[in-house]
Design a protein around this motif. Structure first.
Motif, PDB file in Angstrom:
ATOM      1  N   LEU A 103       0.909  -8.530  -0.447  1.00  0.00           N
ATOM      2  CA  LEU A 103       1.978  -8.667   0.302  1.00  0.00           C
ATOM      3  C   LEU A 103       2.024  -9.500   1.596  1.00  0.00           C
ATOM      4  O   LEU A 103       3.621 -10.079   2.046  1.00  0.00           O
ATOM      5  N   GLU A 104       1.045  -9.754   2.459  1.00  0.00           N
ATOM      6  CA  GLU A 104       0.906 -10.451   3.798  1.00  0.00           C
ATOM      7  C   GLU A 104       1.306 -12.662   3.480  1.00  0.00           C
ATOM      8  O   GLU A 104       2.120 -12.648   3.731  1.00  0.00           O
ATOM      9  N   ILE A 105       0.776 -12.815   1.997  1.00  0.00           N
ATOM     10  CA  ILE A 105       0.748 -13.655   1.323  1.00  0.00           C
ATOM     11  C   ILE A 105       1.988 -14.095   0.722  1.00  0.00           C
ATOM     12  O   ILE A 105       2.731 -14.748   1.359  1.00  0.00           O
ATOM     13  N   ALA A 106       3.088 -13.080   0.524  1.00  0.00           N
ATOM     14  CA  ALA A 106       4.168 -12.947   0.193  1.00  0.00           C
ATOM     15  C   ALA A 106       5.120 -12.920   1.498  1.00  0.00           C
ATOM     16  O   ALA A 106       6.324 -14.222   1.349  1.00  0.00           O
ATOM     17  N   GLN A 107       4.872 -12.860   2.587  1.00  0.00           N
ATOM     18  CA  GLN A 107       5.851 -12.375   3.771  1.00  0.00           C
ATOM     19  C   GLN A 107       5.804 -14.148   4.218  1.00  0.00           C
ATOM     20  O   GLN A 107       6.548 -14.722   4.724  1.00  0.00           O
ATOM     21  N   LEU A 108       4.532 -14.612   4.390  1.00  0.00           N
ATOM     22  CA  LEU A 108       4.616 -16.337   4.793  1.00  0.00           C
ATOM     23  C   LEU A 108       5.151 -17.107   3.877  1.00  0.00           C
ATOM     24  O   LEU A 108       5.500 -18.202   3.995  1.00  0.00           O
ATOM     25  N   LEU A 109       5.371 -16.602   2.577  1.00  0.00           N
ATOM     26  CA  LEU A 109       6.413 -17.388   1.710  1.00  0.00           C
ATOM     27  C   LEU A 109       7.676 -17.569   1.476  1.00  0.00           C
ATOM     28  O   LEU A 109       8.447 -18.005   0.777  1.00  0.00           O
ATOM     29  N   ASP A 110       7.970 -16.605   2.657  1.00  0.00           N
ATOM     30  CA  ASP A 110       9.318 -16.185   2.728  1.00  0.00           C
ATOM     31  C   ASP A 110       9.755 -15.127   1.754  1.00  0.00           C
ATOM     32  O   ASP A 110      10.678 -15.601   0.833  1.00  0.00           O
ATOM     33  N   SER A 131     -11.810  -7.948 -22.790  1.00  0.00           N
ATOM     34  CA  SER A 131     -10.562  -7.582 -23.300  1.00  0.00           C
ATOM     35  C   SER A 131     -10.389  -8.358 -24.128  1.00  0.00           C
ATOM     36  O   SER A 131      -8.905  -7.664 -25.292  1.00  0.00           O
ATOM     37  N   GLY A 132     -10.447  -9.008 -24.588  1.00  0.00           N
ATOM     38  CA  GLY A 132      -9.304 -10.371 -25.290  1.00  0.00           C
ATOM     39  C   GLY A 132      -7.558 -10.010 -24.138  1.00  0.00           C
ATOM     40  O   GLY A 132      -6.317 -10.842 -24.705  1.00  0.00           O
ATOM     41  N   PHE A 133      -7.458  -9.587 -23.096  1.00  0.00           N
ATOM     42  CA  PHE A 133      -6.079 -10.375 -22.805  1.00  0.00           C
ATOM     43  C   PHE A 133      -6.686 -10.075 -20.749  1.00  0.00           C
ATOM     44  O   PHE A 133      -7.663  -9.318 -20.509  1.00  0.00           O
ATOM     45  N   GLN A 134      -5.727 -10.679 -19.561  1.00  0.00           N
ATOM     46  CA  GLN A 134      -5.301 -10.315 -18.650  1.00  0.00           C
ATOM     47  C   GLN A 134      -4.837  -9.337 -18.091  1.00  0.00           C
ATOM     48  O   GLN A 134      -3.659  -9.916 -18.164  1.00  0.00           O
ATOM     49  N   ARG A 135      -4.918  -8.409 -17.439  1.00  0.00           N
ATOM     50  CA  ARG A 135      -4.024  -7.978 -16.603  1.00  0.00           C
ATOM     51  C   ARG A 135      -3.219  -8.352 -15.076  1.00  0.00           C
ATOM     52  O   ARG A 135      -4.518  -8.802 -14.545  1.00  0.00           O
ATOM     53  N   SER A 136      -2.448  -8.909 -15.079  1.00  0.00           N
ATOM     54  CA  SER A 136      -1.639  -9.444 -13.852  1.00  0.00           C
ATOM     55  C   SER A 136      -0.326  -8.467 -14.320  1.00  0.00           C
ATOM     56  O   SER A 136       0.326  -8.025 -15.016  1.00  0.00           O
ATOM     57  N   SER A 137       0.098  -8.755 -12.282  1.00  0.00           N
ATOM     58  CA  SER A 137       1.161  -7.626 -11.661  1.00  0.00           C
ATOM     59  C   SER A 137       2.530  -8.170 -11.254  1.00  0.00           C
ATOM     60  O   SER A 137       1.522  -9.241 -10.436  1.00  0.00           O
ATOM     61  N   LEU A 138       3.825  -8.993 -11.365  1.00  0.00           N
ATOM     62  CA  LEU A 138       4.670  -9.536 -10.183  1.00  0.00           C
ATOM     63  C   LEU A 138       4.987  -8.806  -9.342  1.00  0.00           C
ATOM     64  O   LEU A 138       5.035  -7.011  -9.334  1.00  0.00           O
ATOM     65  N   ILE A 139       4.209  -9.289  -7.990  1.00  0.00           N
ATOM     66  CA  ILE A 139       4.276  -8.481  -6.350  1.00  0.00           C
ATOM     67  C   ILE A 139       5.769  -9.268  -5.390  1.00  0.00           C
ATOM     68  O   ILE A 139       6.703  -8.223  -4.807  1.00  0.00           O
ATOM     69  N   ALA A 140       6.036 -10.279  -5.882  1.00  0.00           N
ATOM     70  CA  ALA A 140       6.991 -10.903  -5.203  1.00  0.00           C
ATOM     71  C   ALA A 140       7.734 -11.938  -6.040  1.00  0.00           C
ATOM     72  O   ALA A 140       6.735 -12.763  -6.279  1.00  0.00           O
ATOM     73  N   GLN A 141       9.274 -12.344  -5.351  1.00  0.00           N
ATOM     74  CA  GLN A 141       9.534 -13.457  -6.397  1.00  0.00           C
ATOM     75  C   GLN A 141      10.830 -14.209  -5.013  1.00  0.00           C
ATOM     76  O   GLN A 141      10.948 -13.482  -4.073  1.00  0.00           O
ATOM     77  N   ASP A 142      11.214 -15.435  -5.846  1.00  0.00           N
ATOM     78  CA  ASP A 142      12.092 -16.040  -4.138  1.00  0.00           C
ATOM     79  C   ASP A 142      11.621 -16.278  -3.198  1.00  0.00           C
ATOM     80  O   ASP A 142      12.327 -16.272  -2.066  1.00  0.00           O
ATOM     81  N   GLY A 143      10.486 -17.710  -2.727  1.00  0.00           N
ATOM     82  CA  GLY A 143      10.297 -17.459  -1.548  1.00  0.00           C
ATOM     83  C   GLY A 143      10.439 -19.157  -1.574  1.00  0.00           C
ATOM     84  O   GLY A 143      11.615 -20.324  -2.277  1.00  0.00           O
TER      85      GLY A 143
END
Length: 622
Positions: A103-110, A131-143
């Motif tokens: 979230l800090e990184i997202a703020q720096l990227l506006d 596991s045969g897959f990587q776990r990933s989560s979208l945290i922020a958008q549109d900077g």
């Protein structure tokens, strides 16, 4: 390298920056995030991975191609390895420290955080995850970030788990280490707003600076990787993975543009020739008596030789696309993906022990004329047919121009084929991890490193170069702590950056020096118990004996700060020993004697004090 008119070619590029976070534990378990040596592993286990269907019943094309090559994956486990890392226990909740840093990184990227973050599974069957897959989560958008060539949009920021570390490639598969698997990783994807190689590098540098400004990302080789997406107007989107150095980004973009231009020219030429790809066939009999080492070795091991006629391809298979990489090299990359060592083709034959008569017989066997080319693979009975089919498929795409694909970045600015571009079918929800609601209300925006440089100059009086060294270095928190405790700012900065760099160049094991070593050394100087000139010697000794206390080791080495009378005694001895030189040269002898005095005091005295006393003693005798 040829410089193109990138506007005219319609260059479009984007970046994906992958940065490891410096958290205490991994993303979905409580294991430490420290890397280990393979020799420290306690045990190992093996797995075979296969692709799974998405919720719509689809199989990702990249995963499907990966599965065509049966490989065994062995994993090194350590005393800290847990059941989550082995995929024998469901993952735990998303790590809160990693989420806060993201979230800090997202703020720096506006950027705007999502209301709810869901964890997804991304199919990966190259063995890099148990596991045969990587776990990933979208945290922020549109900077957005700014560059000298205009703004570059930031599409999204993902929080995901790092892959296992590749230790060794083997004939039967790959050896991985589980120490890296699960380290929190942010993936920052830009929009395709980049229109020149220089802008690609500048954007990557800007994002890297913002990441380091948090003070919460890992540093060092392999902790940050850049993927570069490149296309031109008539070409196709190509993803180049694993760019380790910022210095390589602009060269990779230039190289990919050149490759696509060359492939388009080849496609035009093939179209004019009405070229086509024939059927693969067994041509082992042509080489029954060959003296070519590669082919002979395969046949002696009960192998076979397979060929594919490439009608109208003569002279084009050997055409250079990038430095030392030709269309034939592209064909060879695909053959290697299916286990072959490589290919031969008629644009380079006769050579490698293959005779002209064998080339003539090969052409006749597959019905190829002078305007045609032929590619061959010599290998075992299972590998050769599948490898030559892969060559034929790649040759078919050459008729159309540039194929969409994922490529691996090479150190020389070129790239090699890895696999097709992944599609949407590789992503599906992770049902074992509950969603989280990101809350950025209490997240503080960190000071940018560029702002830190300015502050170090104005507040601490550092010159611009030293201020930048410290701010962009990994020890700036220790620098600020030291200055706050009373250590001279210039001394702290020079010790943590310049001195460490000089010791590293002298092959001192500076990686053994921890923050407590620097605290102890700088504290001794601040208290007057160690002369500044003794810092390099004491740090060198601590690097060799990291278990020792700085104060005790300084005492054992006789590095305690000398009093003025001790300094004067040493200086007088040097001056009297060189009395003739002093009488003849006067102050002209100063420089030579200064070095001798400092050597006699062995870093126990401040240089300014030694200089003052030496001047007095020379002047008294001149």
């Amino acid at each position: 390298m040829t410089e193109f008119d990138y506007d005219e070619l319609g260059l479009v590029a984007g970046l994906e920056i992958h940065q490891q976070l410096d958290t205490a534990t991994k993303l979905f378990c409580s294991c430490p995030t420290e890397l280990r040596e393979p020799e420290e592993s306690a045990r190992s286990f093996t797995r075979y991975l296969h692709p799974t269907r998405s919720e719509l019943g689809e199989i990702d094309e990249a995963a499907l191609e990966e599965s065509k090559v049966e490989r065994e994956f062995e994993y090194l486990a350590y005393d800290s390895t847990c059941l989550v890392e082995e995929d024998d226990e469901p993952p735990h909740r998303l790590d809160e420290e990693a989420l806060a840093t993201t979230l800090e990184i997202a703020q720096l990227l506006d950027m705007d955080p999502v209301d709810r973050a869901h964890v997804m599974r991304k199919v990966v069957i190259d063995g890099s995850n148990t596991s045969g897959f990587q776990r990933s989560s979208l945290i922020a958008q549109d900077g957005e970030i700014e560059t000298s060539e205009g703004a570059v949009g930031i599409e999204d920021v993902m929080l995901e788990e790092e892959s296992a570390q590749r230790v060794e490639e083997r004939e039967e598969g790959v050896l991985y280490s589980l120490d890296r698997l699960g380290i929190p990783l942010v993936e920052i994807g830009t929009k395709p707003d980049i229109s020149s190689p220089e802008q690609a590098r500048e954007a990557a540098e800007r994002i890297g600076m913002l990441l380091r400004s948090t003070g919460k990302v890992k540093r060092g080789l392999g902790t940050i990787r850049q993927d570069v997406n490149v296309s031109i107007a008539e070409g196709a989107r190509v993803e180049m993975k694993g760019v380790q150095s910022l210095d390589d980004i602009d060269d990779l973009v230039r190289g990919e543009v050149r490759r696509q231009v060359e492939l388009l020219d080849i496609a035009d030429e093939l179209g004019e020739r009405d070229a086509s790809v024939g059927e693969t066939r067994d041509v082992t009999d042509v080489f029954a008596d060959t003296e070519s080492g590669v082919i002979r070795g395969a046949l002696d091991a009960d192998g076979v030789v397979y060929a594919v006629p490439l009608y109208g391809f003569d002279g084009l298979v050997g055409r250079e696309l990038q430095d030392d990489r030709r269309l034939g090299t592209e064909f060879s990359d695909h053959a290697k993906r299916h286990g072959a060592g490589g290919i031969f083709h008629t644009d380079e034959l006769p050579a490698y022990g293959v005779t002209e008569s064998e080339v003539d017989a090969l052409r006749e066997a597959v019905g190829a004329g002078d305007e045609d080319a032929v590619a061959i693979v010599a290998d075992d009975r299972e590998t050769a047919p599948s490898a030559i089919e892969a060559v034929a498929e790649r040759a078919e795409t050459a008729l159309d121009g540039v194929p969409e694909e994922t490529r691996g970045a090479n150190d020389d600015g070129t790239s090699k084929y890895l696999r097709p571009l992944p599609g949407a079918a590789r992503m599906y929800p992770e049902t074992d991890v509950p969603p989280v609601d990101p809350d950025a209300s209490e997240v503080e925006t960190p000071e940018l490193l560029t702002e830190k440089v300015e502050r170090y100059q104005s507040d601490f009086g550092l010159d611009a170069g030293l201020a930048e060294q410290v701010a962009f270095g990994r020890r700036w928190p220790l620098f600020e702590e030291s200055v706050e405790s009373g250590v001279d700012a210039t001394l702290a900065a020079q010790t943590l950056e310049s001195t460490v760099t000089e010791l590293r160049r002298d092959d001192v094991s500076v990686e053994n020096l921890a923050d407590d070593h620097f605290r102890g050394v700088l504290g001794l100087v601040a208290d007057g118990d160690l002369a500044q000139e003794g810092v390099p010697e004491l740090l060198t000794a601590l690097a060799e004996n990291p278990e020792r206390d700085p104060a005790d080791l300084a005492e054992d080495l006789g590095l305690g700060s000398a009093a003025e009378d001790e300094v004067r005694e040493a200086v007088v001895e040097v001056v009297e020993r060189n009395s003739e030189q002093v009488e003849e040269q006067g102050m002209g002898a100063f420089s030579a004697l200064m070095g001798e005095c400092m050597g006699a005091l062995r870093g126990k005295a401040d240089g300014d004090l030694v200089s003052e006393v030496l001047r007095e003693e020379i002047q008294a005798r001149a």
